[in-house]
Design an enzyme around this catalytic site. Structure first.
Site, PDB file in Angstrom:
ATOM      1  N   GLY A  36      29.767  52.719 -12.620  1.00  0.00           N
ATOM      2  CA  GLY A  36      29.997  52.090 -11.325  1.00  0.00           C
ATOM      3  C   GLY A  36      29.301  52.781 -10.174  1.00  0.00           C
ATOM      4  N   ARG A 120      42.961  48.003   0.980  1.00  0.00           N
ATOM      5  CA  ARG A 120      43.030  48.677  -0.314  1.00  0.00           C
ATOM      6  C   ARG A 120      44.150  48.075  -1.166  1.00  0.00           C
ATOM      7  NH1 ARG A 120      41.479  52.460   3.485  1.00  0.00           N
ATOM      8  NH2 ARG A 120      39.697  53.786   2.952  1.00  0.00           N
ATOM      9  N   ASN A 152      41.506  52.884  -5.980  1.00  0.00           N
ATOM     10  CA  ASN A 152      42.404  52.422  -4.911  1.00  0.00           C
ATOM     11  C   ASN A 152      43.315  51.283  -5.357  1.00  0.00           C
ATOM     12  OD1 ASN A 152      42.094  53.877  -2.472  1.00  0.00           O
ATOM     13  ND2 ASN A 152      40.018  53.067  -2.263  1.00  0.00           N
ATOM     14  N   ASP A 183      38.521  61.750   2.763  1.00  0.00           N
ATOM     15  CA  ASP A 183      39.081  61.753   4.120  1.00  0.00           C
ATOM     16  C   ASP A 183      38.829  63.105   4.796  1.00  0.00           C
ATOM     17  OD1 ASP A 183      40.009  59.246   3.434  1.00  0.00           O
ATOM     18  OD2 ASP A 183      41.937  59.998   2.750  1.00  0.00           O
ATOM     19  N   HIS A 210      46.278  57.650   1.646  1.00  0.00           N
ATOM     20  CA  HIS A 210      44.862  57.278   1.708  1.00  0.00           C
ATOM     21  C   HIS A 210      44.718  55.809   2.124  1.00  0.00           C
ATOM     22  CE1 HIS A 210      40.631  57.165   0.875  1.00  0.00           C
ATOM     23  NE2 HIS A 210      40.798  56.195   0.002  1.00  0.00           N
TER      24      HIS A 210
HETATM   25  P1  NAI Z   1      32.268  49.616  -8.899  1.00  0.00           P
HETATM   26  O1  NAI Z   1      32.692  48.203  -9.129  1.00  0.00           O
HETATM   27  O2  NAI Z   1      30.879  49.870  -8.459  1.00  0.00           O
HETATM   28  O3  NAI Z   1      32.518  50.471 -10.212  1.00  0.00           O
HETATM   29  C1  NAI Z   1      33.697  50.400 -10.913  1.00  0.00           C
HETATM   30  C2  NAI Z   1      33.363  50.601 -12.370  1.00  0.00           C
HETATM   31  O4  NAI Z   1      34.598  50.568 -13.094  1.00  0.00           O
HETATM   32  C3  NAI Z   1      32.462  49.503 -12.957  1.00  0.00           C
HETATM   33  O5  NAI Z   1      31.350  50.083 -13.605  1.00  0.00           O
HETATM   34  C4  NAI Z   1      33.355  48.789 -13.937  1.00  0.00           C
HETATM   35  O6  NAI Z   1      32.686  48.289 -15.079  1.00  0.00           O
HETATM   36  C5  NAI Z   1      34.311  49.929 -14.312  1.00  0.00           C
HETATM   37  N1  NAI Z   1      35.513  49.440 -14.957  1.00  0.00           N
HETATM   38  C6  NAI Z   1      36.218  48.324 -14.738  1.00  0.00           C
HETATM   39  N2  NAI Z   1      37.234  48.225 -15.613  1.00  0.00           N
HETATM   40  C7  NAI Z   1      37.176  49.330 -16.394  1.00  0.00           C
HETATM   41  C8  NAI Z   1      37.948  49.823 -17.472  1.00  0.00           C
HETATM   42  N3  NAI Z   1      39.009  49.153 -17.921  1.00  0.00           N
HETATM   43  N4  NAI Z   1      37.592  50.992 -18.030  1.00  0.00           N
HETATM   44  C9  NAI Z   1      36.523  51.689 -17.564  1.00  0.00           C
HETATM   45  N5  NAI Z   1      35.746  51.281 -16.556  1.00  0.00           N
HETATM   46  C10 NAI Z   1      36.077  50.103 -15.981  1.00  0.00           C
HETATM   47  O7  NAI Z   1      33.332  50.261  -7.863  1.00  0.00           O
HETATM   48  P2  NAI Z   1      33.188  51.638  -7.056  1.00  0.00           P
HETATM   49  O8  NAI Z   1      32.518  51.382  -5.772  1.00  0.00           O
HETATM   50  O9  NAI Z   1      32.645  52.658  -7.976  1.00  0.00           O
HETATM   51  O10 NAI Z   1      34.745  51.932  -6.717  1.00  0.00           O
HETATM   52  C11 NAI Z   1      35.649  52.256  -7.742  1.00  0.00           C
HETATM   53  C12 NAI Z   1      37.046  52.451  -7.173  1.00  0.00           C
HETATM   54  O11 NAI Z   1      37.095  53.581  -6.302  1.00  0.00           O
HETATM   55  C13 NAI Z   1      37.563  51.273  -6.347  1.00  0.00           C
HETATM   56  O12 NAI Z   1      38.917  51.054  -6.666  1.00  0.00           O
HETATM   57  C14 NAI Z   1      37.447  51.774  -4.929  1.00  0.00           C
HETATM   58  O13 NAI Z   1      38.353  51.127  -4.059  1.00  0.00           O
HETATM   59  C15 NAI Z   1      37.802  53.220  -5.119  1.00  0.00           C
HETATM   60  N6  NAI Z   1      37.412  54.106  -4.015  1.00  0.00           N
HETATM   61  C16 NAI Z   1      38.235  55.160  -3.734  1.00  0.00           C
HETATM   62  C17 NAI Z   1      37.952  56.024  -2.717  1.00  0.00           C
HETATM   63  C18 NAI Z   1      38.858  57.174  -2.448  1.00  0.00           C
HETATM   64  O14 NAI Z   1      38.678  57.845  -1.429  1.00  0.00           O
HETATM   65  N7  NAI Z   1      39.817  57.500  -3.301  1.00  0.00           N
HETATM   66  C19 NAI Z   1      36.762  55.858  -1.874  1.00  0.00           C
HETATM   67  C20 NAI Z   1      35.930  54.758  -2.282  1.00  0.00           C
HETATM   68  C21 NAI Z   1      36.261  53.913  -3.299  1.00  0.00           C
END
Ligand code: NAI
Length: 348
Positions: A36, A120, A152, A183, A210
């Site tokens: 991802g 979120r 999230n 953050d 968060h």
């Molecule tokens: P993305 O959609 O680019 O990547 C997510 C990946 O998870 C994809 O490659 C997808 O195939 C994979 N995925 C989906 N279901 C899966 C499963 N069952 N097993 C393994 N992999 C699976 O999303 P991105 O931008 O990487 O964001 C990921 C998460 O992180 C989101 O929930 C986002 O809201 C969260 N996030 C959290 C932050 C924080 O500060 N904690 C900051 C930014 C994003």
């Protein structure tokens, strides 16, 4: 010391899981969601920075074979394991169960990111289901692993994960973390920019939760820096809304990925250093606070890392009256988010 250095950098056959010795500890770290937006740069940073001899396991349900092949050409002494899950049949956990064997640390950025107009919380149902499957496999195959959840809404996915681990009979509140490091990274950056200081050296805490409503940057006790009322107000808003600023700027193409990967790597490598015996590593993190007198079962608080995960939850930073009031107001909101996570996990 020379002996230690030699072992760490030049003896590839040295076996992992040698906690009994002083030799730097080679870990197995899983990135779940490795293909991802966050997973790819996070995996790159871990491939670059994990202790020599460590194993980096990549798991995703799409595209991860290519990501693994690409990363495998990087000339660091970190072994890769690449596992492609079954997208069409999530109950087939064969590859996931291989990925979760023998783990020291699992970092979970798997899930769906926000689009403009979404909060979120809008992500909860889908993402909680994804986290559930991953945590169940970790509980089964590596019940002692540290788990760091990026997915999230962190305020709810972490309590949900705790409940899933409880159901599996392996919950240890010292080993589960919600990653809110971005953050703090943002707060350091914005303060550094405003005051003409090196952001990396700015010492600031961001506690609470968060999400914009629950995040509380403690600007009254940034060491060596003071702010006017106006600066405090605009900085707080900027820190709280930074995630949404990225979502809007990306205009439908996702949320923060590169800065999150940086923050996730800082957090994960901090835990790995602590597993290696390094002390004094403190990060604010969204963890189980039921053993404290904070009156809420999860909150982002200053946490010191140790060989078993959380070594110590530190007292909250000094706060002024306004910050104390904001903390009192955000706790019921965090509690609601916690309840959402618990209800999901209990009925799932
Ligand atoms: P993305 O959609 O680019 O990547 C997510 C990946 O998870 C994809 O490659 C997808 O195939 C994979 N995925 C989906 N279901 C899966 C499963 N069952 N097993 C393994 N992999 C699976 O999303 P991105 O931008 O990487 O964001 C990921 C998460 O992180 C989101 O929930 C986002 O809201 C969260 N996030 C959290 C932050 C924080 O500060 N904690 C900051 C930014 C994003």
């Amino acid at each position: 010391n020379l002996y230690l250095l030699t072992c760490r950098y030049y003896i590839p056959q040295f076996k992992p899981h040698n906690r009994a010795t002083d030799v730097p500890y080679m870990v197995k770290v899983l990135v779940a969601g490795a293909a991802g937006g966050i997973g790819q740069p996070l995996s790159l940073l871990l491939k670059q920075n994990l202790p020599a001899g460590s194993t980096l396991a990549l798991f995703d349900v799409v595209n991860v074979i290519g990501v693994g092949e690409d990363l495998s050409h990087i000339n660091t002494h970190v072994k890769l394991e690449v596992h492609l899950g079954d997208l069409k049949n999530p109950s087939n956990t064969t590859e996931l169960d291989k990925a979760t064997q023998n783990l020291d640390l699992a970092v979970i950025p798997a899930g769906v990111p926000r689009k403009p107009g979404m909060t979120r919380d809008d992500l909860f149902k889908v993402n909680a289901g994804i986290v559930k499957g991953l945590v169940e496999s970790i509980a089964k195959n590596s019940p002692k692993a540290l788990i760091a959840i990026i997915t999230n809404p962190v305020n709810s996915t972490v309590p949900a994960a705790a409940e899933i681990l409880k159901k599996a009979g392996v919950y240890d509140p010292k080993r589960l973390f919600g990653v809110s490091t971005l953050d703090i990274v943002r707060a350091q950056t914005f303060i550094g920019q405003l005051k003409g200081q090196n952001p990396a050296e700015v010492k600031v805490h961001v506690i609470g939760g968060h999400s914009p409503e629950t995040m509380l940057p403690i600007l009254s006790s940034v060491s060596g820096i003071s702010f006017s009322e106006e600066e405090t107000s605009s900085l707080s808003t900027k820190i709280k809304e930074a995630g949404t600023a990225v979502v809007n700027a990306k205009d439908g193409m996702g949320s923060a990925t590169l800065s999150m990967a940086y923050a996730g790597a800082r957090f994960a490598l901090g835990l790995v250093k602590a597993l290696n015996g390094e002390s004094g590593i403190i990060e604010d993190s969204y963890v189980d606070t039921s053993s404290t007198d904070l009156g809420v079962s999860f909150l982002a608080v200053p946490v010191e890392f140790g060989k078993n995960g959380i070594e110590k939850i530190h007292p909250l930073p000094q706060m002024n009256e306004s910050e104390k009031k904001q903390l009192a107001e955000l706790i019921p909101i965090v509690q609601k988010n916690i309840d959402t996570g618990l209800e999901f996990a209990k009925s799932a």
